[in-house]
Design an enzyme around this catalytic site. Structure first.
Site, PDB file in Angstrom:
ATOM      1  N   HIS A  28      22.474  59.819  10.741  1.00  0.00           N
ATOM      2  CA  HIS A  28      21.930  60.913  11.552  1.00  0.00           C
ATOM      3  C   HIS A  28      22.458  60.818  12.991  1.00  0.00           C
ATOM      4  O   HIS A  28      23.504  60.222  13.224  1.00  0.00           O
ATOM      5  CB  HIS A  28      20.406  60.929  11.460  1.00  0.00           C
ATOM      6  CG  HIS A  28      19.911  60.789  10.060  1.00  0.00           C
ATOM      7  ND1 HIS A  28      20.026  61.788   9.121  1.00  0.00           N
ATOM      8  CD2 HIS A  28      19.349  59.720   9.410  1.00  0.00           C
ATOM      9  CE1 HIS A  28      19.545  61.366   7.965  1.00  0.00           C
ATOM     10  NE2 HIS A  28      19.131  60.122   8.108  1.00  0.00           N
ATOM     11  N   GLU A  57      14.517  57.347  13.175  1.00  0.00           N
ATOM     12  CA  GLU A  57      15.501  56.656  12.337  1.00  0.00           C
ATOM     13  C   GLU A  57      16.860  56.622  13.014  1.00  0.00           C
ATOM     14  O   GLU A  57      17.566  55.603  12.977  1.00  0.00           O
ATOM     15  CB  GLU A  57      15.607  57.354  10.977  1.00  0.00           C
ATOM     16  CG  GLU A  57      16.658  56.763  10.055  1.00  0.00           C
ATOM     17  CD  GLU A  57      16.911  57.588   8.812  1.00  0.00           C
ATOM     18  OE1 GLU A  57      17.769  57.188   7.996  1.00  0.00           O
ATOM     19  OE2 GLU A  57      16.270  58.648   8.659  1.00  0.00           O
ATOM     20  N   HIS A  61      20.646  53.336   7.232  1.00  0.00           N
ATOM     21  CA  HIS A  61      19.555  54.297   7.166  1.00  0.00           C
ATOM     22  C   HIS A  61      18.219  53.574   7.060  1.00  0.00           C
ATOM     23  O   HIS A  61      18.160  52.350   6.890  1.00  0.00           O
ATOM     24  CB  HIS A  61      19.718  55.216   5.947  1.00  0.00           C
ATOM     25  CG  HIS A  61      20.837  56.189   6.065  1.00  0.00           C
ATOM     26  ND1 HIS A  61      20.665  57.481   6.508  1.00  0.00           N
ATOM     27  CD2 HIS A  61      22.167  56.048   5.795  1.00  0.00           C
ATOM     28  CE1 HIS A  61      21.842  58.100   6.520  1.00  0.00           C
ATOM     29  NE2 HIS A  61      22.771  57.256   6.081  1.00  0.00           N
ATOM     30  N   GLU A 100      19.454  51.331   2.920  1.00  0.00           N
ATOM     31  CA  GLU A 100      18.150  51.824   3.348  1.00  0.00           C
ATOM     32  C   GLU A 100      17.332  50.590   3.717  1.00  0.00           C
ATOM     33  O   GLU A 100      16.873  49.852   2.853  1.00  0.00           O
ATOM     34  CB  GLU A 100      17.468  52.619   2.235  1.00  0.00           C
ATOM     35  CG  GLU A 100      18.173  53.903   1.849  1.00  0.00           C
ATOM     36  CD  GLU A 100      17.917  55.049   2.836  1.00  0.00           C
ATOM     37  OE1 GLU A 100      17.170  54.844   3.824  1.00  0.00           O
ATOM     38  OE2 GLU A 100      18.458  56.145   2.585  1.00  0.00           O
TER      39      GLU A 100
END
Length: 296
Positions: A84, A121, A176, A258
């Site tokens: 992101h 995040e 992430h 993750e």
């Protein structure tokens, strides 16, 4: 009388000749003397220079010519992809644009998730990527980030994949954190399925990506406080997916990590702790290094 006076002179001359002969023999069998290696600030002769980059596995064992420890990742390129972008939310038109990921089309990018206290995040992944970069550079790797807080949005998922491809990276890790339900906790690694559709073809990189994923999961599992996911069924710490453009479009070994669930109080407590992020970065760097040097 003359002969008697010549004997001492001849003996003295023989001693001088022997002394000179011994000096030449000490240099070896015609080889030039070995010159001392360059200082650490130099480039010629060091691991990773243009003439002697170690490209194979296991290059971290032993010492180099000047007695210093070899840099195990010298000559290797790693791309880190912080998921992101902290300012994606300000650019909805750009990040909602559809891009081709081979199997179908998806949004260019998303805003990501955040902890219940509002720690984004995108902030977490960028900080973590910078820390991992420092760790990998200390091991001699060339490291590139897909974005370093230097873009107003994105990049799009297809461009993120292309950055790794253009760099001819030896490994790419996309960082992430999940936004699952409270109570779900722990990390998992996502590896690419073997996909051949449209512009996607992971047939050559699915196997090495799986090895990267296993190595990364094993190292991250050793990070204090880290734990494997209890809400994703992840054999050996990884799952296989075919719906992520960043993986589908990659031509080099690539995985997603993750790190945990930002909505879980326990995981969120780790993510917001700078000391833990430092430990996590070390674990990620070790996982990548173990993959590149063949230790796992």
């Amino acid at each position: 009388m003359v002969l008697a006076s010549l004997v001492p002179l001849c003996f003295a001359g023989w001693l001088v000749w022997q002394s000179m002969r011994g000096d030449t023999e000490d240099e070896g069998s015609g080889s030039p003397p070995v010159k001392p290696g360059p200082s650490a600030s130099g480039t010629a002769g060091r691991d990773g220079d243009e003439q002697g980059r170690p490209g194979g596995e296991g290059t971290g064992d032993g010492d180099d010519a000047d007695g210093g420890a070899r840099e195990p990742l010298a000559g290797r390129t790693v791309v880190l992809d912080p998921g992101h972008n902290p300012t994606n939310r300000k650019h909805p038109t750009e990040i909602n644009r559809q891009v081709d990921i081979g199997t179908n089309k998806k949004e260019c990018d998303t805003t990501g998730t955040e902890t219940n206290s509002g720690y984004a995040e995108a902030e977490f992944t960028l900080d973590l990527a910078r820390r991992v970069r420092t760790e990998l550079r200390a091991r001699g790797a060339t490291v590139r980030l897909t974005q370093d807080g230097d873009r107003p949005w994105g990049p799009c998922v297809d461009e993120r994949a292309e950055i790794g491809n253009e760099a001819k990276a030896d490994a790419v890790v996309s960082l992430h954190a999940d936004g699952a339900a409270q109570g779900g906790h722990g990390f998992h690694v996502i590896v690419p399925a073997s996909v051949r559709a449209g512009g996607a073809d992971t047939s050559a990189i699915s196997a090495p990506s799986r090895r990267l994923g296993i190595s990364l999961a094993a190292a991250f599992d050793e990070v204090e406080g880290a734990r494997r996911s209890n809400y994703i069924s992840a054999e050996e710490g990884y799952v296989t997916r075919d719906d992520l453009g960043g993986l589908n479009l990659s031509k080099v070994p690539k995985v997603f990590l993750e790190c945990g669930n930002m909505r879980d109080a326990g995981d969120a407590g780790l993510f917001t702790d700078a000391k833990w992020r430092g430990r996590a970065a070390d674990g990620i760097a070790r996982g990548i290094a173990d993959f590149l040097t063949g230790k796992r």
